[in-house]
Design a protein around this motif. Structure first.
Motif, PDB file in Angstrom:
ATOM      1  N   LEU A 133       0.666  -1.195  -0.081  1.00 50.82           N
ATOM      2  CA  LEU A 133      -0.132  -0.023  -0.153  1.00 50.82           C
ATOM      3  C   LEU A 133       0.988   1.240  -0.190  1.00 50.82           C
ATOM      4  CD1 LEU A 133      -2.908   1.289   0.321  1.00 50.82           C
ATOM      5  CD2 LEU A 133      -2.370   1.093   2.620  1.00 50.82           C
ATOM      6  N   MET A 134       0.902   1.982  -1.109  1.00 50.64           N
ATOM      7  CA  MET A 134       1.422   3.344  -1.138  1.00 50.64           C
ATOM      8  C   MET A 134       0.960   4.545  -0.918  1.00 50.64           C
ATOM      9  SD  MET A 134       2.978   0.616  -3.018  1.00 50.64           S
ATOM     10  CE  MET A 134       2.309   0.820  -4.610  1.00 50.64           C
ATOM     11  N   ALA A 135       0.988   5.355   0.132  1.00 49.86           N
ATOM     12  CA  ALA A 135       0.127   6.456   0.352  1.00 49.86           C
ATOM     13  C   ALA A 135       1.078   7.435   1.417  1.00 49.86           C
ATOM     14  CB  ALA A 135      -1.278   6.028   1.049  1.00 49.86           C
ATOM     15  N   GLU A 136       0.786   8.679   1.070  1.00 45.92           N
ATOM     16  CA  GLU A 136       1.363   9.607   2.071  1.00 45.92           C
ATOM     17  C   GLU A 136       3.052   9.453   2.056  1.00 45.92           C
ATOM     18  OE1 GLU A 136      -0.410  10.123   5.851  1.00 45.92           O
ATOM     19  OE2 GLU A 136      -2.018   9.093   5.231  1.00 45.92           O
ATOM     20  N   GLY A 137       3.671   8.935   1.163  1.00 46.85           N
ATOM     21  CA  GLY A 137       5.279   8.984   0.883  1.00 46.85           C
ATOM     22  C   GLY A 137       5.661   7.612   1.456  1.00 46.85           C
ATOM     23  N   THR A 139       5.465   3.442   2.099  1.00 50.07           N
ATOM     24  CA  THR A 139       5.023   1.791   1.500  1.00 50.07           C
ATOM     25  C   THR A 139       4.694   0.841   2.605  1.00 50.07           C
ATOM     26  OG1 THR A 139       6.229   2.536  -0.525  1.00 50.07           O
ATOM     27  CG2 THR A 139       5.405   0.040   0.151  1.00 50.07           C
ATOM     28  N   VAL A 140       3.420   0.479   2.768  1.00 50.18           N
ATOM     29  CA  VAL A 140       3.253  -0.531   3.881  1.00 50.18           C
ATOM     30  C   VAL A 140       3.017  -1.974   3.050  1.00 50.18           C
ATOM     31  CG1 VAL A 140       1.541  -1.195   5.435  1.00 50.18           C
ATOM     32  CG2 VAL A 140       1.816   1.279   4.976  1.00 50.18           C
ATOM     33  N   TYR A 141       3.605  -2.886   3.750  1.00 47.45           N
ATOM     34  CA  TYR A 141       3.564  -4.122   3.133  1.00 47.45           C
ATOM     35  C   TYR A 141       2.524  -4.840   4.339  1.00 47.45           C
ATOM     36  CZ  TYR A 141       4.944  -9.283   2.527  1.00 47.45           C
ATOM     37  OH  TYR A 141       4.760 -10.439   2.416  1.00 47.45           O
ATOM     38  N   ILE A 142       1.669  -5.384   3.526  1.00 43.41           N
ATOM     39  CA  ILE A 142       0.344  -6.130   4.179  1.00 43.41           C
ATOM     40  C   ILE A 142       0.712  -7.660   3.820  1.00 43.41           C
ATOM     41  CG2 ILE A 142      -1.970  -6.491   4.726  1.00 43.41           C
ATOM     42  CD1 ILE A 142      -2.327  -3.456   3.654  1.00 43.41           C
ATOM     43  N   SER A 143       1.222  -8.248   4.627  1.00 40.27           N
ATOM     44  CA  SER A 143       1.657  -9.686   4.175  1.00 40.27           C
ATOM     45  C   SER A 143       0.664 -10.658   3.934  1.00 40.27           C
ATOM     46  CB  SER A 143       2.698 -10.209   5.298  1.00 40.27           C
ATOM     47  OG  SER A 143       1.930 -10.880   6.499  1.00 40.27           O
ATOM     48  N   LYS A 160      10.487  -1.649  -1.478  1.00 41.34           N
ATOM     49  CA  LYS A 160      11.212  -1.107  -0.438  1.00 41.34           C
ATOM     50  C   LYS A 160      10.132  -0.656   0.590  1.00 41.34           C
ATOM     51  CE  LYS A 160      15.227   0.432  -2.767  1.00 41.34           C
ATOM     52  NZ  LYS A 160      15.362  -0.734  -3.938  1.00 41.34           N
ATOM     53  N   PRO A 161       9.327  -1.383   1.137  1.00 39.49           N
ATOM     54  CA  PRO A 161       8.288  -0.908   2.137  1.00 39.49           C
ATOM     55  C   PRO A 161       9.192  -0.492   3.391  1.00 39.49           C
ATOM     56  CG  PRO A 161       8.543  -3.516   2.193  1.00 39.49           C
ATOM     57  CD  PRO A 161       9.223  -2.923   0.824  1.00 39.49           C
ATOM     58  N   ASP A 162       8.496   0.471   4.125  1.00 37.04           N
ATOM     59  CA  ASP A 162       9.104   0.939   5.442  1.00 37.04           C
ATOM     60  C   ASP A 162       8.270   0.426   6.586  1.00 37.04           C
ATOM     61  OD1 ASP A 162       7.432   3.075   4.013  1.00 37.04           O
ATOM     62  OD2 ASP A 162       7.827   4.280   5.746  1.00 37.04           O
ATOM     63  N   ILE A 163       6.960   0.153   6.294  1.00 33.10           N
ATOM     64  CA  ILE A 163       6.176  -0.326   7.381  1.00 33.10           C
ATOM     65  C   ILE A 163       5.686  -1.839   6.968  1.00 33.10           C
ATOM     66  CG2 ILE A 163       4.059  -0.069   8.581  1.00 33.10           C
ATOM     67  CD1 ILE A 163       4.043   2.997   7.633  1.00 33.10           C
TER      68      ILE A 163
END
Length: 230
Positions: A133-137, A139-143, A160-163
């Motif tokens: 999920l890419m939003a607000e700069g 990237t969230v990886y929802i496994s 390159k997800p940061d969350i």
């Protein structure tokens, strides 16, 4: 961005003007009080499904009808629901990206199964997936429900997800040690949120092993209906 755990593998994600319900499991969810159900789904704009097991899909069709919002998920099942249940769906497949109008959602592989029970036995319902999920700069990886898999190597390098919102309860998915291993080897997370744990006695009850295995990473043990602001 606010990430709100609804218990088990269910989340409410608020970003920009969107309210995304990921695998929202209300009916029979032992850790989400019934008096919190309406607050959990209020203002939802999309329903997002990772796979068809009961603890992820049980409320999907009733909520789609009640809320009048689209279900977003793997093409085969979305097409079936669109044709036979007459619901608004957004079907796509692994490698594809859809614009949710304030966030982009990319479907990625998972290693699990995706079936539902019938009188004739279990039937396949598309395939299990995860999401970026890419939003607000961010990237969230929802496994979604998954084991460690080699695909995480290129997924971490490419997206390159940061969350990371990561299944970690064991028995059906990675356990805490396995999740820590995958996060450390394949990703460079700033924040990790475990899920799919504590719901039943058979699952892990603590994220201690995950915390110990990820020094320097903010591991947040979520509390049901308590927003995590990132």
């Amino acid at each position: 961005m606010k990430i709100i755990w609804l218990g088990h593998g269910s989340f409410r994600i608020e970003t920009n003007d969107l309210v995304l319900l990921v695998d929202p499991w209300l009916t029979g969810n032992p850790v989400l009080p019934e008096d919190q159900h309406e607050a959990a789904i209020a203002g939802a704009t999309h329903l997002i499904l990772t796979h068809a097991h009961f603890d992820h899909v049980a409320d999907m069709l009733p909520l789609a009808r009640k809320l009048g919002v689209p279900i977003v998920g793997q093409y085969d099942l979305m097409s079936y629901w669109n044709e036979h249940e007459h619901l608004d769906t957004v079907g796509f497949n692994k490698g594809g990206t859809v614009d949710l109008g304030g966030a982009a959602l990319t479907m990625v592989p998972a290693s699990h199964s995706s079936t539902f029970a019938t009188e004739e036995g279990p039937k396949a319902a598309g395939s299990e997936v995860g999401y970026m999920l890419m939003a607000e700069g961010r990237t969230v990886y929802i496994s979604g429900d998954t084991d460690i898999m080699a695909d995480m190597d290129w997924m971490g390098d490419y997206y390159k997800p940061d969350i990371g919102i990561l299944s970690a309860g064991g028995h059906f998915t990675m356990d805490m040690k396995g999740t820590a291993y995958a996060a450390k080897r394949y990703f460079d997370f700033k924040t990790v949120i475990p899920c799919h744990y504590k719901t039943f006695p058979i699952l892990e009850q603590s994220a201690e092993a995950l915390v110990d295995g990820l020094p320097g990473v903010e591991v947040i043990e979520p509390e049901v209906m308590v927003p995590i602001t990132l």
